[in-house]
Design an enzyme around this catalytic site. Structure first.
Site, PDB file in Angstrom:
ATOM      1  N   ILE A 104       0.804  -1.214  -0.094  1.00  0.00           N
ATOM      2  CA  ILE A 104       0.021   0.079   0.235  1.00  0.00           C
ATOM      3  C   ILE A 104       0.940   1.299  -0.068  1.00  0.00           C
ATOM      4  O   ILE A 104       0.711   2.026  -0.728  1.00  0.00           O
ATOM      5  CB  ILE A 104      -1.112  -0.058   1.165  1.00  0.00           C
ATOM      6  CG1 ILE A 104      -2.007  -1.180   1.165  1.00  0.00           C
ATOM      7  CG2 ILE A 104      -1.663   1.153   1.355  1.00  0.00           C
ATOM      8  CD1 ILE A 104      -2.712  -1.466   2.167  1.00  0.00           C
ATOM      9  N   HIS A 161       4.056 -13.913 -30.178  1.00  0.00           N
ATOM     10  CA  HIS A 161       5.114 -13.015 -30.522  1.00  0.00           C
ATOM     11  C   HIS A 161       4.562 -11.865 -31.252  1.00  0.00           C
ATOM     12  O   HIS A 161       3.881 -11.953 -32.162  1.00  0.00           O
ATOM     13  CB  HIS A 161       6.264 -13.682 -31.432  1.00  0.00           C
ATOM     14  CG  HIS A 161       7.343 -12.779 -31.539  1.00  0.00           C
ATOM     15  ND1 HIS A 161       8.331 -12.414 -30.724  1.00  0.00           N
ATOM     16  CD2 HIS A 161       7.656 -12.228 -32.870  1.00  0.00           C
ATOM     17  CE1 HIS A 161       9.134 -11.504 -31.411  1.00  0.00           C
ATOM     18  NE2 HIS A 161       8.721 -11.319 -32.513  1.00  0.00           N
TER      19      HIS A 161
END
Length: 466
Positions: A184, A444
């Site tokens: 956080i 790819h």
């Protein structure tokens, strides 16, 4: 008095998912939420709003630092309108919580607004807008967690703040001091660093994100240092004092010296603790442990057999998706099914950029357990897709059993890792070997190719592009 098959106290990701699954399985279901909006911490003051601000601040950083590299020239100064940015964040929250309202109606779940507390094991008192008492054969406690604090820090929620206040500041801090180098603190630190704040992170341990693989900690620390954040590791905070608009933090370093930090805001981000206030658990015979968590067995039943507990209020990682899995698990258990959860395969993610994600065992854990393993690692900078977009930081690391080649852990830092980790979770759920992953075709050019290459590296060091 209204009667239900199941009543859920708390409407966060665990609670509302449990309610939906119970309703799908034919149970008459009620959900009780003390706030006026559903969704709990995650949707209101946690996962969703923080990601909205991370996204907005990322766009700003791209525009100010990287657009020119792509041949995009913007005349004039690029400015931050924080009020509009916070407004957009709130709009995202409102739309998301509104979606939960829709799901409750769609599944015929009764929603009660008010604080739910036990009268006994099958009766719940609701105090608030929908004040009344209801009866339920089964009850699921899903009340979540709230920010932790250090005993000597007085949170004024103006200058000395928690993550809740950090999501709605009226100005960009000049110097934001963050106590805690966990998920956080780092996410919010990156938000405000991008927007122009000086940021200092003070962490008690000798590395940030200390529960994750050390390689990820080291790489993410480099990212923050490159962004000119001050990373004060192995520092124990001793005091936090506010003097007008200035906050002074004193911390002891590993040499025993006291170091002073001055800023205009201090974010206290030292974890979260279970929230059980007002539940009156004693009336229902529900036991808690010495860490303030509700005790449960392997079926997530409490000490009172018809009452269950899930999410942040019980042991384990405080993650929204862990709570969701547990909500589904309990609903199906109540329905007589035989669900399962493999806690080892609950992924963890840090939504900084680059993103950090992991599942399974770390190298430190494998060494501690004396497990013989091999490592395959592949850098993102060797990918054509990463070079094309300019996101070349980070790597994918796969840990596999030295004898059987079964994948034991996957740790990654880089672009889109929050999404890529799902491939690792699926692979490990089916107990894939590193070779199995290496033999699957990956499109790819994509970031996912790094996973295949890391698997190849773990399989007799066969990576193709390094």
């Amino acid at each position: 008095m209204k009667s239900y098959d199941v009543a859920i106290i708390g409407s966060g990701p665990g609670g509302y998912v449990a309610a939906i699954r119970c309703a799908q399985l034919g149970m008459k279901t009620a959900i009780i939420e003390k706030y006026s909006t559903l969704g709990g911490t995650c949707l209101n003051v946690g996962c969703i709003p923080s990601k909205a601000l991370l996204s907005s601040s990322h766009h700003y950083e791209e525009a100010t630092k990287h657009f020119e590299d792509h041949g995009i020239e913007i005349p004039g100064d690029i400015k931050v309108n924080l009020e509009k940015m916070i407004g957009r964040k709130q709009a995202v929250v409102d739309q998301t919580t509104g979606g939960i309202d829709f799901l409750m109606k769609k599944n015929n779940i009764d929603v009660f607004e008010g604080l739910g507390s036990f009268i006994d094991a099958t009766h719940i008192k609701i105090e608030g807008k929908d004040a009344q008492e209801i009866e339920a054969k089964k009850v699921i406690i899903a009340t979540g967690s709230k920010p932790s604090n250090l005993p000597f820090i007085s949170l004024d929620k103006e200058r000395i703040i928690t993550s809740t206040e950090a999501l709605k500041l009226k100005e960009v801090p000049k110097h934001l001091i963050i106590i805690g180098g966990g998920v956080i603190g780092l996410e919010l630190g990156q938000v405000y660093r991008r927007l122009g704040a000086e940021v200092t992170v003070i962490e008690y341990m000798d590395r940030i994100i200390p529960t994750m693989d050390a390689g990820l900690s080291k790489e993410l620390n480099k990212v923050f240092k490159k962004a000119k954040c001050k990373m004060m590791l192995s520092h124990k905070v001793q005091s936090v004092e506010r003097n007008g608009d200035e906050v002074v933090v004193k911390a002891e370093n590993k040499k025993g010296e006291v170091v002073e930090f001055k800023g205009d805001y201090c974010l206290v981000s030292v974890g979260r603790k279970p929230y059980t206030e007002g539940l009156n658990l004693e009336a229902a015979g529900v036991k808690m442990n010495d860490r303030g968590q509700v005790e449960v067995n392997e079926h997530l039943q409490t000490s009172t057999s018809n009452i269950y507990a899930i999410g942040d209020v019980i042991k384990g990682a405080m993650l929204a998706h862990k709570a969701e899995e547990e909500g589904t698990f309990v609903a199906e258990t109540i329905a007589g099914q035989k669900p399962h959860i493999d806690y080892n395969l609950i992924p963890g993610v840090v939504y900084t950029w680059p993103e950090v994600a992991a599942v399974g065992k770390t190298e430190e854990e494998l060494k501690a357990d004396n497990v013989a393993y091999k490592v395959g690692q592949f850098p993102f900078r060797a990918l054509g897709r990463a070079r094309a977009s300019g996101d070349i930081e980070g790597f994918v690391k796969i840990l596999a059993d030295k004898t059987t080649d079964e994948v034991l852990g996957v740790h990654m830092i880089g672009a889109r890792c929050a999404d890529l980790i799902a491939e690792a979770v699926v692979s490990m759920e089916y107990r894939a070997s590193a070779e199995d992953i290496s033999r699957m075709s990956h499109a790819h050019p994509t970031f996912a190719e790094a996973v295949k290459e890391a698997a190849l590296a773990a399989t007799d060091n066969r990576a193709l592009h390094v």
